[in-house]
Design a protein around this motif. Structure first.
Motif, mmCIF file in Angstrom:
data_model
loop_
_atom_site.group_PDB
_atom_site.id
_atom_site.type_symbol
_atom_site.label_atom_id
_atom_site.label_comp_id
_atom_site.label_asym_id
_atom_site.label_seq_id
_atom_site.Cartn_x
_atom_site.Cartn_y
_atom_site.Cartn_z
ATOM 1 N N PRO A 59 19.535 24.245 18.153
ATOM 2 C CA PRO A 59 20.762 23.695 17.542
ATOM 3 C C PRO A 59 21.064 24.291 16.173
ATOM 4 N N VAL A 60 20.008 24.605 15.421
ATOM 5 C CA VAL A 60 20.209 25.202 14.099
ATOM 6 C C VAL A 60 20.863 26.580 14.241
ATOM 7 N N CYS A 61 20.371 27.361 15.212
ATOM 8 C CA CYS A 61 20.947 28.690 15.452
ATOM 9 C C CYS A 61 22.419 28.585 15.852
ATOM 10 N N LEU A 62 22.724 27.608 16.690
ATOM 11 C CA LEU A 62 24.112 27.424 17.135
ATOM 12 C C LEU A 62 25.011 26.998 15.978
ATOM 13 N N LEU A 63 24.506 26.136 15.125
ATOM 14 C CA LEU A 63 25.310 25.651 14.001
ATOM 15 C C LEU A 63 25.513 26.737 12.946
ATOM 16 N N VAL A 64 24.472 27.518 12.683
ATOM 17 C CA VAL A 64 24.540 28.515 11.608
ATOM 18 C C VAL A 64 25.290 29.771 12.047
ATOM 19 N N ASN A 65 24.980 30.262 13.247
ATOM 20 C CA ASN A 65 25.536 31.551 13.676
ATOM 21 C C ASN A 65 26.457 31.465 14.887
ATOM 22 N N GLY A 66 26.610 30.289 15.466
ATOM 23 C CA GLY A 66 27.633 30.083 16.484
ATOM 24 C C GLY A 66 27.288 30.504 17.899
ATOM 25 N N GLY A 67 26.128 31.097 18.139
ATOM 26 C CA GLY A 67 25.795 31.517 19.499
ATOM 27 C C GLY A 67 24.776 32.635 19.524
ATOM 28 N N ARG A 68 24.790 33.428 20.584
ATOM 29 C CA ARG A 68 23.820 34.504 20.784
ATOM 30 C C ARG A 68 24.069 35.656 19.817
ATOM 31 N N THR A 69 23.117 35.927 18.941
ATOM 32 C CA THR A 69 23.224 37.025 17.982
ATOM 33 C C THR A 69 21.851 37.332 17.408
ATOM 34 N N VAL A 70 21.636 38.586 17.071
ATOM 35 C CA VAL A 70 20.362 38.992 16.487
ATOM 36 C C VAL A 70 20.126 38.322 15.138
ATOM 37 N N LYS A 71 21.200 37.834 14.517
ATOM 38 C CA LYS A 71 21.059 37.146 13.231
ATOM 39 C C LYS A 71 20.191 35.899 13.352
ATOM 40 N N ASN A 72 20.154 35.314 14.553
ATOM 41 C CA ASN A 72 19.330 34.123 14.757
ATOM 42 C C ASN A 72 17.843 34.412 14.614
ATOM 43 N N MET A 73 17.469 35.688 14.724
ATOM 44 C CA MET A 73 16.060 36.034 14.602
ATOM 45 C C MET A 73 15.495 35.688 13.227
ATOM 46 N N ARG A 74 16.336 35.667 12.209
ATOM 47 C CA ARG A 74 15.859 35.270 10.886
ATOM 48 C C ARG A 74 15.389 33.824 10.895
ATOM 49 N N ILE A 75 16.143 32.972 11.569
ATOM 50 C CA ILE A 75 15.782 31.553 11.661
ATOM 51 C C ILE A 75 14.530 31.382 12.509
ATOM 52 N N ILE A 76 14.511 32.055 13.665
ATOM 53 C CA ILE A 76 13.367 31.957 14.577
ATOM 54 C C ILE A 76 12.104 32.482 13.888
ATOM 55 N N LYS A 77 12.246 33.582 13.181
ATOM 56 C CA LYS A 77 11.113 34.181 12.478
ATOM 57 C C LYS A 77 10.528 33.214 11.456
ATOM 58 N N THR A 78 11.377 32.529 10.709
ATOM 59 C CA THR A 78 10.920 31.580 9.692
ATOM 60 C C THR A 78 10.088 30.466 10.319
ATOM 61 N N VAL A 79 10.526 29.994 11.488
ATOM 62 C CA VAL A 79 9.812 28.912 12.172
ATOM 63 C C VAL A 79 8.480 29.401 12.738
ATOM 64 N N VAL A 80 8.514 30.512 13.453
ATOM 65 C CA VAL A 80 7.310 31.001 14.141
ATOM 66 C C VAL A 80 6.230 31.445 13.148
#
Length: 266
Positions: free
Chosen positions: A48-69
């Motif tokens: 949900p955070v990725c969807l709210l911040v970047n709106g959908g499928r995008t490599v930009k979401n990797m920054r968020i995923i990386k922070t969590v993992v």
């Protein structure tokens, strides 16, 4: 009533701790189960955070995923020693190739993942529940390994994506996980792609996990992982005739580096 539940909970945790200390098999199953649970829960919360911040499928979401993992390593007592991050600093697209050992590779991937980098993964990952969802949102490029024709078509599209979106592409040339402490023969797809797109190849090697993670021995403990990013190799001017030599060169270099990082003779 609340005190009773707390006492029962404490007793169960104590029992699990004793079993983990006495039985490597129990320790392995519980730690691996917790890893799976952590992946599922964190994916469900991060999507949900990725969807709210970047709106959908995008490599930009990797920054968020990386922070969590990157927080996962603290749960399992893993330490990373990284060398050569400056070798990611190439202008424009590039192909990054690394060894592929186990399900724990995701932690190693996110520890060093550069910005604007997408991964190539097997199509089956799309159907892995919330984990598949977060991988999809991160822009991972899915490939059908059972269909050579389909895989080649995907690679053609990847080449176009690199050029238009200016992204790096991360590929595991072994094609499958390999927790033996050695490398499997490399598939040539990543190197064909690099030559076709005339982009550099960056080698990345993780030391062997076998000292702390080995499913055949029910081994899953804490440990240190050495990571080395090697200088990029330019492919400008190379043709399809050079792909075999490029693949062999990469394999030899990465294998020597793997043995050196793992403290074993070549």
């Amino acid at each position: 009533m609340a005190l009773g539940w707390l006492l029962w909970g404490a007793a169960v945790l104590l029992l699990l701790h004793v079993l983990m200390e006495l039985s490597p098999a129990v320790n392995f199953v519980l730690r691996l189960g917790f890893y799976y649970l952590l992946c599922v829960v964190s994916s469900a919360l991060t999507a949900p955070v990725c969807l709210l911040v970047n709106g959908g499928r995008t490599v930009k979401n990797m920054r968020i995923i990386k922070t969590v993992v990157k927080t996962f390593k603290y749960f399992f007592g893993l330490r990373f020693e990284v060398k050569g991050l400056e070798n990611f600093e190439v202008e424009g697209p590039a192909i990054i190739v690394s060894n592929h050992q186990s399900i724990l590779d995701m932690m190693g991937l996110m520890e060093v993942l550069p910005d604007n980098c997408v991964q190539v993964g097997k199509k089956e990952l799309m159907y892995a529940g919330t984990v598949g969802l977060i991988i999809y949102l991160g822009g991972v490029i899915f490939i059908n390994r059972k269909s050579t024709t389909s895989a080649k078509m995907v690679m053609v599209e990847v080449a176009k994506t690199m050029a238009t979106d200016n992204v790096k592409v991360w590929v595991y040339p072994e094609g499958t996980r390999n927790c033996t402490g050695d490398l499997l023969p490399f598939k040539k797809g990543a190197f064909h792609l690099a030559v076709q797109a005339q982009v550099p190849v960056i080698f990345l090697v993780y030391s062997s996990f076998t000292t702390f993670y080995n499913p055949k021995k029910n081994l899953f403990t804490s440990g240190k992982i050495k990571v080395e990013i090697l200088p990029p190799i330019d492919t400008k001017g190379l043709t399809s005739d050079d792909v075999s030599d490029l693949t062999d060169r990469c394999f030899r270099t990465m294998r020597e580096t793997l043995f050196r990082l793992s403290g074993r003779p070549s």
